[in-house]
Design a protein around this motif. Structure first.
Motif, PDB file in Angstrom:
ATOM      1  N   THR A   9       0.835  -1.197   0.000  1.00 10.10           N
ATOM      2  CA  THR A   9       0.000   0.000   0.000  1.00 10.10           C
ATOM      3  C   THR A   9       0.867   1.243   0.000  1.00 10.10           C
ATOM      4  OG1 THR A   9      -0.096   0.142   2.425  1.00 10.10           O
ATOM      5  CG2 THR A   9      -1.804  -1.170   1.338  1.00 10.10           C
ATOM      6  N   THR A  11       0.294   5.425   1.244  1.00  7.60           N
ATOM      7  CA  THR A  11      -0.620   6.118   2.148  1.00  7.60           C
ATOM      8  C   THR A  11      -0.302   7.613   2.222  1.00  7.60           C
ATOM      9  OG1 THR A  11       0.794   5.757   4.081  1.00  7.60           O
ATOM     10  CG2 THR A  11      -0.789   4.005   3.530  1.00  7.60           C
ATOM     11  N   VAL A  22      -5.208   5.213   2.946  1.00  4.49           N
ATOM     12  CA  VAL A  22      -4.616   4.484   1.828  1.00  4.49           C
ATOM     13  C   VAL A  22      -4.920   5.221   0.527  1.00  4.49           C
ATOM     14  CG1 VAL A  22      -4.697   2.331   0.495  1.00  4.49           C
ATOM     15  CG2 VAL A  22      -4.749   2.260   2.998  1.00  4.49           C
ATOM     16  N   VAL A  25      -3.235   0.676  -3.700  1.00  6.01           N
ATOM     17  CA  VAL A  25      -3.085  -0.726  -3.311  1.00  6.01           C
ATOM     18  C   VAL A  25      -2.691  -1.517  -4.547  1.00  6.01           C
ATOM     19  CG1 VAL A  25      -4.156  -2.791  -2.331  1.00  6.01           C
ATOM     20  CG2 VAL A  25      -4.866  -0.544  -1.524  1.00  6.01           C
ATOM     21  N   ASP A  95       0.973  -2.402   6.642  1.00 11.28           N
ATOM     22  CA  ASP A  95      -0.049  -2.499   5.593  1.00 11.28           C
ATOM     23  C   ASP A  95      -1.343  -3.087   6.138  1.00 11.28           C
ATOM     24  OD1 ASP A  95       1.538  -1.729   3.045  1.00 11.28           O
ATOM     25  OD2 ASP A  95       2.822  -3.188   4.015  1.00 11.28           O
ATOM     26  N   LEU A  99      -5.071  -1.214   6.050  1.00 12.06           N
ATOM     27  CA  LEU A  99      -6.247  -1.847   5.447  1.00 12.06           C
ATOM     28  C   LEU A  99      -7.305  -2.139   6.497  1.00 12.06           C
ATOM     29  CD1 LEU A  99      -4.812  -4.284   2.750  1.00 12.06           C
ATOM     30  CD2 LEU A  99      -5.778  -1.992   2.454  1.00 12.06           C
ATOM     31  N   ALA A 153       3.499   1.220  -5.658  1.00 12.82           N
ATOM     32  CA  ALA A 153       3.061  -0.010  -4.990  1.00 12.82           C
ATOM     33  C   ALA A 153       3.186  -1.233  -5.887  1.00 12.82           C
ATOM     34  CB  ALA A 153       1.618   0.146  -4.501  1.00 12.82           C
TER      35      ALA A 153
END
Length: 227
Positions: A9, A11, A22, A25, A95, A99, A153
């Motif tokens: 991820t 952020t 986030v 992804v 991560d 999430l 990512a």
């Protein structure tokens, strides 16, 4: 054949408890720890600003995510890609934490921590006392970092997949997975070997040697110092 999913991820910051969100992804599918080519990737509108310090790290600005889907719009597709399989990430608690925070915001269950495979923790068992960032591991294993100018990512996932292969035993990349139907017909043949594996020579630099010496100095009666 065992399936797992490697993911990463990006952020807006470092702490979801303080409102960081986030914004990207990426994930890729692994079968027996080898990438299959199936990937998941999306930019996400965090519904807040992206600090300049964060943008300097991952290269993503507010303009890049303007008009992109929100997390709640991508959650179903992401969770479907994850399935119920183990989830691999570098510094995985970071991560997972982000999430989990995003899932909590939309009333969805958190990820099962039992599914977590942390490649940073795995690297530390292989190289105690040495730098174990993704960049450091790529350099140690001779993996090309030329395309990594920011923390993208999807690129990070592809690099980490190369690192993960080495951390889990350096499995030959010339192996080709046999289709399930063929495997059923030939249960004793799981792979086709096309080339011998070449060992990766790891040469520590001065900083690595100094870190190792410092670690050894903290040990009681280390075997390295015994005549």
């Amino acid at each position: 054949m065992s399936r797992s999913v490697l993911f990463d991820t990006e952020t807006t910051g470092l702490d979801p408890a303080r409102g960081d969100r986030v914004i990207e992804v990426a994930a890729l599918e692994l079968i027996n720890d080898l990438p299959t080519g199936r990937t998941f990737h999306t930019l996400i509108d965090p519904c807040r600003d992206i600090p300049e310090d964060a943008s300097r790290i991952h290269g993503i600005t507010a303009a890049d995510v303007a008009g992109k889907p929100r997390f709640e719009d991508t959650a179903d597709a992401l969770l479907a890609f994850f399935g119920d399989d183990p989830l691999v990430a570098h510094n995985a608690p970071f991560d997972f934490g982000f999430l989990d925070a995003e899932l909590a915001r939309i009333g969805r269950p958190r990820l099962d921590p039992a599914r977590m495979i942390d490649t940073l923790a795995l690297a530390k068992t292989h190289f105690p006392g040495l730098p174990n960032s993704l960049d450091a591991l790529c350099r140690r294993y001779g993996i090309d970092l030329s395309a990594r100018t920011t923390h993208n990512a999807l690129l990070d996932c592809k690099l980490l997949a190369e690192v993960y292969v080495q951390l889990t035993g350096g499995r030959q990349r010339g192996l080709s997975l046999v289709a399930e139907a063929e495997e059923a017909a030939m249960p004793l043949v799981a792979y086709t070997f096309t080339a011998a594996r070449r060992p990766v020579l790891v040469v520590p630099d001065e900083a690595a040697l100094a870190a190792h010496a410092a670690l050894v100095a903290r040990l009681k009666d280390p075997v390295w110092l015994m005549a």
